[in-house]
Design an enzyme around this catalytic site. Structure first.
Site, PDB file in Angstrom:
ATOM      1  N   GLY A  36      48.164  30.014  63.053  1.00  0.00           N
ATOM      2  CA  GLY A  36      47.916  29.712  61.652  1.00  0.00           C
ATOM      3  C   GLY A  36      49.030  30.280  60.803  1.00  0.00           C
ATOM      4  O   GLY A  36      50.014  30.822  61.319  1.00  0.00           O
ATOM      5  N   MET A  38      50.606  32.922  57.729  1.00  0.00           N
ATOM      6  CA  MET A  38      50.442  34.349  57.460  1.00  0.00           C
ATOM      7  C   MET A  38      49.157  34.571  56.661  1.00  0.00           C
ATOM      8  O   MET A  38      48.693  33.683  55.941  1.00  0.00           O
ATOM      9  CB  MET A  38      51.647  34.881  56.688  1.00  0.00           C
ATOM     10  CG  MET A  38      52.960  34.757  57.448  1.00  0.00           C
ATOM     11  SD  MET A  38      54.372  35.491  56.598  1.00  0.00           S
ATOM     12  CE  MET A  38      54.110  37.229  56.975  1.00  0.00           C
ATOM     13  N   ASP A  39      48.578  35.748  56.824  1.00  0.00           N
ATOM     14  CA  ASP A  39      47.357  36.149  56.107  1.00  0.00           C
ATOM     15  C   ASP A  39      46.093  35.473  56.623  1.00  0.00           C
ATOM     16  O   ASP A  39      45.032  35.611  56.001  1.00  0.00           O
ATOM     17  CB  ASP A  39      47.480  35.875  54.599  1.00  0.00           C
ATOM     18  CG  ASP A  39      47.998  37.082  53.830  1.00  0.00           C
ATOM     19  OD1 ASP A  39      48.037  38.180  54.414  1.00  0.00           O
ATOM     20  OD2 ASP A  39      48.365  36.930  52.659  1.00  0.00           O
ATOM     21  N   GLY A  41      44.527  36.162  59.381  1.00  0.00           N
ATOM     22  CA  GLY A  41      43.693  37.084  60.141  1.00  0.00           C
ATOM     23  C   GLY A  41      43.921  37.059  61.639  1.00  0.00           C
ATOM     24  O   GLY A  41      43.052  37.482  62.399  1.00  0.00           O
ATOM     25  N   SER A  43      45.923  38.907  63.572  1.00  0.00           N
ATOM     26  CA  SER A  43      45.941  40.237  64.190  1.00  0.00           C
ATOM     27  C   SER A  43      44.545  40.849  64.213  1.00  0.00           C
ATOM     28  O   SER A  43      44.175  41.541  65.167  1.00  0.00           O
ATOM     29  CB  SER A  43      46.909  41.160  63.445  1.00  0.00           C
ATOM     30  OG  SER A  43      48.236  40.681  63.548  1.00  0.00           O
ATOM     31  N   GLU A 114      51.867  38.307  67.621  1.00  0.00           N
ATOM     32  CA  GLU A 114      53.196  37.836  67.209  1.00  0.00           C
ATOM     33  C   GLU A 114      53.817  36.971  68.308  1.00  0.00           C
ATOM     34  O   GLU A 114      55.015  37.055  68.608  1.00  0.00           O
ATOM     35  CB  GLU A 114      54.118  39.018  66.865  1.00  0.00           C
ATOM     36  CG  GLU A 114      53.547  40.009  65.872  1.00  0.00           C
ATOM     37  CD  GLU A 114      53.278  39.418  64.488  1.00  0.00           C
ATOM     38  OE1 GLU A 114      53.696  38.270  64.232  1.00  0.00           O
ATOM     39  OE2 GLU A 114      52.647  40.106  63.667  1.00  0.00           O
ATOM     40  N   GLN A 116      54.636  34.019  68.357  1.00  0.00           N
ATOM     41  CA  GLN A 116      55.669  33.064  67.939  1.00  0.00           C
ATOM     42  C   GLN A 116      57.065  33.553  68.294  1.00  0.00           C
ATOM     43  O   GLN A 116      57.998  32.756  68.424  1.00  0.00           O
ATOM     44  CB  GLN A 116      55.578  32.794  66.431  1.00  0.00           C
ATOM     45  CG  GLN A 116      56.042  33.930  65.528  1.00  0.00           C
ATOM     46  CD  GLN A 116      54.950  34.947  65.247  1.00  0.00           C
ATOM     47  OE1 GLN A 116      53.839  34.835  65.772  1.00  0.00           O
ATOM     48  NE2 GLN A 116      55.242  35.926  64.394  1.00  0.00           N
TER      49      GLN A 116
END
Length: 243
Positions: A36, A38-39, A41, A43, A114, A116
């Site tokens: 998705g 950033m932000d 969720g 992590s 992370e 990606q």
């Protein structure tokens, strides 16, 4: 009762393991990818999956690369964090698992945050661990970079993962529409050129030196990403600024 045998007299059911014995016939493992903007969720979800797995007695390794904290850990914006192994582009992920086995530690699953930033070769290593060693892999990563292009690691995961899920936590653009794309903001201006990987957070942070640029990211809807419009700035970091 006479057991069934084949023409050579061997029991036909000899290949079926006893109840509970999965050593010769382990359960199939899976490579799952959650992605998705950033932000969204990712992590937080990674840490939740690790919690759910470990409480059932399973043992795993946590891997990351370029966490926003600049530390070898998986950290969430809601305040959760756990230590993790930092990997680099040249790290062979199979060797990390084998090193744990050599130390006498069981590895049932991997949490890869992370994702990606992984190379295509590293994604293939994860797939090999799933197929040949029956290690479950849960990978979490951004869908696209600041230019709205797939990261190499994301692209390969989309190609080979058993299960791909877009994280359902909705991120909003400043206009109130769903945020889909990550904009890189340098000194208050959206940029479209530069290095693919520049680690920064979504909240503006003062530069350590006044000569350094302030770099952060902002999630935008597709329209405002195309137009390069960052919206009003009256709200605080991470808040909607509607008018």
């Amino acid at each position: 009762m006479t057991p069934l045998t084949d023409t050579d007299g061997a029991p036909l059911l000899s290949a079926v393991p006893a109840a509970g014995d999965r050593r010769r016939h382990p359960a199939p493992a899976h490579l799952r990818f959650f992605h998705g903007p950033m932000d969204c969720g990712k992590s937080t979800l990674a840490l939740q999956v690790d919690h759910n797995q470990s409480r059932q007695g399973r043992r795993g390794l946590l891997l990351t690369q370029g966490d926003r904290s600049a530390q070898p850990q998986i950290s969430s914006r809601v305040g959760l964090c756990r230590e993790a192994l930092e990997v680099a582009a040249g790290t062979d992920l199979r060797l990390l698992v084998r090193a744990s086995w050599a130390a006498g530690d069981r590895v049932d699953y991997l949490i890869v945050d992370e994702a990606q930033f992984l190379t295509a070769a590293q994604v293939d290593q994860l797939a090999e661990l799933v197929d040949e060693s029956h290690v479950d892999v849960y990978a979490f990563g951004l869908t696209t970079d600041f230019r709205a292009r797939l990261f190499p690691g994301t692209q390969r995961l989309l190609e080979v993962a058993d299960d791909v899920q877009r994280i359902q936590v909705e991120v909003l653009c400043w206009c109130g529409l769903p945020g889909l794309l990550n904009a890189r903001v340098v000194d208050g201006e959206m940029v479209r050129e530069g290095e693919t990987v520049v680690v920064a957070d979504t909240a503006p942070t003062p530069a350590p030196d006044e000569r350094d640029a302030d770099v952060h990211y902002q999630v935008l809807c597709r329209r405002h990403h195309v137009l390069g419009q960052l919206g009003p700035t009256a709200a605080g970091p991470g808040q909607l600024a509607l008018r």
